[in-house]
Design a protein around this motif. Sequence first.
Motif, PDB file in Angstrom:
ATOM      1  N   SER A  34       0.825  -1.210   0.000  1.00 62.12           N
ATOM      2  CA  SER A  34       0.000   0.000   0.000  1.00 62.12           C
ATOM      3  C   SER A  34       0.859   1.260   0.000  1.00 62.12           C
ATOM      4  O   SER A  34       2.041   1.242   0.343  1.00 62.12           O
ATOM      5  CB  SER A  34      -0.924   0.001   1.222  1.00 62.12           C
ATOM      6  OG  SER A  34      -0.166   0.000   2.413  1.00 62.12           O
ATOM      7  N   SER A  35       0.216   2.359  -0.381  1.00 61.49           N
ATOM      8  CA  SER A  35       0.856   3.669  -0.362  1.00 61.49           C
ATOM      9  C   SER A  35      -0.140   4.697   0.142  1.00 61.49           C
ATOM     10  O   SER A  35      -1.346   4.477   0.144  1.00 61.49           O
ATOM     11  CB  SER A  35       1.348   4.076  -1.754  1.00 61.49           C
ATOM     12  OG  SER A  35       2.424   3.271  -2.158  1.00 61.49           O
ATOM     13  N   VAL A  46       3.523  10.982  -2.625  1.00 62.73           N
ATOM     14  CA  VAL A  46       3.313   9.547  -2.452  1.00 62.73           C
ATOM     15  C   VAL A  46       4.265   9.059  -1.366  1.00 62.73           C
ATOM     16  O   VAL A  46       5.470   9.333  -1.413  1.00 62.73           O
ATOM     17  CB  VAL A  46       3.582   8.770  -3.763  1.00 62.73           C
ATOM     18  CG1 VAL A  46       3.341   7.283  -3.564  1.00 62.73           C
ATOM     19  CG2 VAL A  46       2.734   9.317  -4.895  1.00 62.73           C
ATOM     20  N   ASP A  47       3.694   8.359  -0.395  1.00 67.05           N
ATOM     21  CA  ASP A  47       4.467   7.838   0.723  1.00 67.05           C
ATOM     22  C   ASP A  47       4.231   6.335   0.817  1.00 67.05           C
ATOM     23  O   ASP A  47       3.143   5.912   1.210  1.00 67.05           O
ATOM     24  CB  ASP A  47       4.013   8.537   2.010  1.00 67.05           C
ATOM     25  CG  ASP A  47       4.972   8.388   3.166  1.00 67.05           C
ATOM     26  OD1 ASP A  47       6.133   7.986   2.953  1.00 67.05           O
ATOM     27  OD2 ASP A  47       4.549   8.711   4.300  1.00 67.05           O
ATOM     28  N   PRO A  48       5.193   5.502   0.425  1.00 69.68           N
ATOM     29  CA  PRO A  48       5.010   4.056   0.569  1.00 69.68           C
ATOM     30  C   PRO A  48       4.805   3.690   2.042  1.00 69.68           C
ATOM     31  O   PRO A  48       5.303   4.379   2.937  1.00 69.68           O
ATOM     32  CB  PRO A  48       6.317   3.462   0.038  1.00 69.68           C
ATOM     33  CG  PRO A  48       6.933   4.553  -0.767  1.00 69.68           C
ATOM     34  CD  PRO A  48       6.481   5.843  -0.154  1.00 69.68           C
ATOM     35  N   ALA A 114      -4.807   1.612  -0.028  1.00 72.77           N
ATOM     36  CA  ALA A 114      -4.431   2.989  -0.359  1.00 72.77           C
ATOM     37  C   ALA A 114      -5.066   3.928   0.655  1.00 72.77           C
ATOM     38  O   ALA A 114      -6.184   3.695   1.127  1.00 72.77           O
ATOM     39  CB  ALA A 114      -4.875   3.371  -1.766  1.00 72.77           C
TER      40      ALA A 114
END
Length: 128
Positions: A34-35, A46-48, A114
């Motif tokens: 997910s991110s 965007v942050d993993p 997500a």
Amino acid sequence: MINHQDLLDAISTYLDAIYYCDVEKLDAVFHPASSLFDADNGEIFVDPIASFRADVASRPSPASVKQKRSDEIITIDWLSEMSATVKLRLHAHENIFADHLSFILGKDGWQIVAKVWHLEGTAEIRTE
């Protein structure tokens, strides 16, 4: 048949993870691929999940400063028996966040695949 309680339990796990900065709960509720996304600064960020996990692990929890817990489920939109989008509002330290969480029911139960979040504003920290 949709099991509403299982999804509510997963939502509760997420909210507990944020309030207590509990990365084991994060691991349980977020899918490993997910991110997280936001665009509060005019660009898509965007942050993993691994990066978000490290951030959560490194900060003091709202619980540790005895912040009064404030979170709410705004809506659950069932896309199917195996997918739902959940809109939440929560306070973490002085920040007020709106989160849209995309949940999928898989072999490990309901997991977030997500997260889109928005910083709605700030407020003075209320303690218990």
